[in-house]
Motif scaffolding. Structure first.
Motif, PDB file in Angstrom:
ATOM      1  N   LYS A   4       9.155  37.271   7.094  1.00  0.00           N
ATOM      2  CA  LYS A   4      10.426  37.763   7.369  1.00  0.00           C
ATOM      3  C   LYS A   4      10.966  37.004   8.397  1.00  0.00           C
ATOM      4  N   GLU A   5      10.292  36.349   9.519  1.00  0.00           N
ATOM      5  CA  GLU A   5      11.028  35.704  10.680  1.00  0.00           C
ATOM      6  C   GLU A   5      11.157  34.236  10.123  1.00  0.00           C
ATOM      7  N   PHE A   6      10.354  33.684   9.273  1.00  0.00           N
ATOM      8  CA  PHE A   6      10.378  32.518   8.823  1.00  0.00           C
ATOM      9  C   PHE A   6      11.683  32.251   7.725  1.00  0.00           C
ATOM     10  N   TYR A   7      11.870  33.292   7.107  1.00  0.00           N
ATOM     11  CA  TYR A   7      12.941  33.157   6.069  1.00  0.00           C
ATOM     12  C   TYR A   7      14.039  33.468   6.661  1.00  0.00           C
ATOM     13  N   SER A   8      14.158  34.258   7.886  1.00  0.00           N
ATOM     14  CA  SER A   8      15.540  34.385   8.375  1.00  0.00           C
ATOM     15  C   SER A   8      15.795  33.217   9.236  1.00  0.00           C
ATOM     16  N   LYS A   9      14.849  32.348  10.131  1.00  0.00           N
ATOM     17  CA  LYS A   9      15.287  31.283  10.623  1.00  0.00           C
ATOM     18  C   LYS A   9      15.523  30.037  10.052  1.00  0.00           C
ATOM     19  N   PHE A  10      14.579  29.962   9.017  1.00  0.00           N
ATOM     20  CA  PHE A  10      14.616  28.645   8.153  1.00  0.00           C
ATOM     21  C   PHE A  10      15.534  28.820   6.913  1.00  0.00           C
ATOM     22  N   TYR A  11      15.535  29.893   6.191  1.00  0.00           N
ATOM     23  CA  TYR A  11      16.050  29.969   4.946  1.00  0.00           C
ATOM     24  C   TYR A  11      17.423  30.719   4.912  1.00  0.00           C
ATOM     25  N   HIS A  12      17.673  31.541   5.956  1.00  0.00           N
ATOM     26  CA  HIS A  12      19.104  32.105   6.233  1.00  0.00           C
ATOM     27  C   HIS A  12      19.023  33.319   5.357  1.00  0.00           C
ATOM     28  N   VAL A  13      17.979  33.966   5.145  1.00  0.00           N
ATOM     29  CA  VAL A  13      17.809  35.105   4.191  1.00  0.00           C
ATOM     30  C   VAL A  13      17.107  36.315   5.035  1.00  0.00           C
ATOM     31  N   GLU A  14      17.478  37.528   4.806  1.00  0.00           N
ATOM     32  CA  GLU A  14      16.815  38.639   5.387  1.00  0.00           C
ATOM     33  C   GLU A  14      16.063  39.393   4.552  1.00  0.00           C
ATOM     34  N   LEU A  15      14.751  39.406   4.732  1.00  0.00           N
ATOM     35  CA  LEU A  15      13.668  40.042   3.822  1.00  0.00           C
ATOM     36  C   LEU A  15      13.253  41.268   4.196  1.00  0.00           C
ATOM     37  N   SER A  16      13.238  42.164   3.191  1.00  0.00           N
ATOM     38  CA  SER A  16      12.748  43.767   3.646  1.00  0.00           C
ATOM     39  C   SER A  16      11.035  43.341   3.811  1.00  0.00           C
ATOM     40  N   ASP A  17      10.678  44.460   4.486  1.00  0.00           N
ATOM     41  CA  ASP A  17       9.047  44.386   4.354  1.00  0.00           C
ATOM     42  C   ASP A  17       8.494  44.406   2.971  1.00  0.00           C
TER      43      ASP A  17
END
Length: 367
Positions: free
Chosen positions: A337-350
């Motif tokens: 989740k942290e990687f996708y937010s910081k690197f891909y600009h996407v917020e994933l759910s659990d």
């Protein structure tokens, strides 16, 4: 008005006209134009670029991923077309980049298409040496007035920070670049520390299966299999060192059976979804023990291709795949989740992060 006064006025007017002319000339001279900077690229070339840089294109996927991660609003085009599955993890505002090809693999780049996008800057992936220097200079000649900046070391995981920070500086996104580097170093430091403590007898053997049949591979000397070595796995294909491995080395199933690896990692979904039902692979230790893993794919593969910072999330994933007991402390759901937010600009759910991981073959107990 006497003659002397007329001469003084005439000379004064001439000086004014001359001053205006010099000002106009200097304003049009690109060397003196305001809003430009001279940058030293990573091959020590001096390149003059506009400041700030508002639009950029890279000539290869490796550098395109770096730009997308650091400053997606400044990315003008991509080298490849995203699939429908990949687009699930790309924000809508970044799904319509033009595809201009590039110089990698199939070498389908088109200079006219790059130029038509009118970028402020083109980034060329390079490595040290005269061959790459001449290649970059050839690109510059063909791109004409569009400056070409050479960036090196992007395919070496242990030196990836250099290119991330360099591009962040060029694009005026230093804080974002540092954020990505800090994330990378957090896991790189942990992996280096733990892999250094592994005795040779405790290292697991790993086969990197490429292609639909799983019968291509790369040894540890190749960047394509680099993560296996970094986490302390024994790449069974290291006996193939010295062969041309850029596009993968073909091997036989008999050779894989002889190697009998503990773990198999692949980036090919077709191979992954058929290997457990393929009698040719049935007696290999990794298959018998259900230790075959598929690198997550979207929007970029975690393990390989491109060999860029997309692999940063692949490092903890590979560590968990090969040595689950040693890396129990890594929560892969939160890490993803942290990687996708910081690197891909996407917020994933659990649940979304968990699905990505379970689909890769990780067990629930190992998330």
């Amino acid at each position: 008005m006497d003659k002397k006064t007329k001469y003084i006025i005439l000379i004064f007017l001439i000086l004014i006209v001359a001053g205006v002319a010099i000002h106009i000339f200097m304003s049009q001279n690109p060397i003196e134009k305001a809003g430009e900077n001279t940058i030293g690229d990573m091959l020590n070339r001096s390149v003059r670029v506009v400041s700030p840089v508002d639009s950029v294109i890279a000539t290869s996927p490796t550098m395109t991923t770096v730009i997308y991660m650091i400053a997606p609003d400044k990315l003008k085009a991509v080298n490849f077309e995203w699939t429908k599955d990949e687009l699930k993890y790309v924000p809508k505002e970044y799904q319509q980049y033009p595809v201009v090809g590039g110089w990698f693999g199939t070498n389908d780049g088109n200079y006219e298409e790059f130029i038509a996008q009118k970028p402020d800057l083109i980034i060329e992936s390079a490595s040290d040496g005269n061959n790459d220097l001449s290649k970059v200079e050839e690109r510059q000649d063909k791109f004409g007035d569009i400056p070409v900046l050479a960036v090196t070391e992007s395919d070496d995981f242990n030196h990836m920070d250099d290119s991330i920070l360099f591009i962040g500086d060029v694009l005026g996104s230093q804080q974002k670049a540092q954020e990505l580097v800090d994330f990378n170093n957090k896991y790189l430091d942990e992996v280096h520390s733990k892999s250094a403590k592994l005795s040779d007898k405790n290292k697991k053997t790993v086969y990197y299966a490429e292609g639909d049949e799983g019968l291509k591979t790369n040894p540890s000397t190749s960047s394509h299999a680099e993560l296996i070595k970094i986490v302390g796995g024994k790449n069974v294909a290291d006996s193939l060192v010295g062969q041309d491995n850029n596009m993968g080395i073909e091997v036989s199933i008999e050779q894989v059976i002889k190697w009998n690896p503990d773990v198999i990692i692949t980036t090919n979904p077709e191979f992954y979804h058929t290997v457990y039902n393929n009698s040719n692979w049935a007696n290999i230790k990794a298959v018998k023990n259900h230790q075959v893993y598929l690198s997550p794919q979207s929007p970029f593969k975690w393990f390989d291709r491109p060999i860029g910072p997309n692999r940063i999330i692949g490092l903890p994933w590979t560590a968990k795949v090969i040595y689950p007991e040693q890396y129990k402390d890594i929560d892969m759901v939160q890490t993803t989740k942290e990687f996708y937010s910081k690197f891909y600009h996407v917020e994933l759910s659990d649940d979304e992060a968990r699905k990505i991981l379970l689909d890769s073959g990780l067990k629930k107990s190992n998330l």
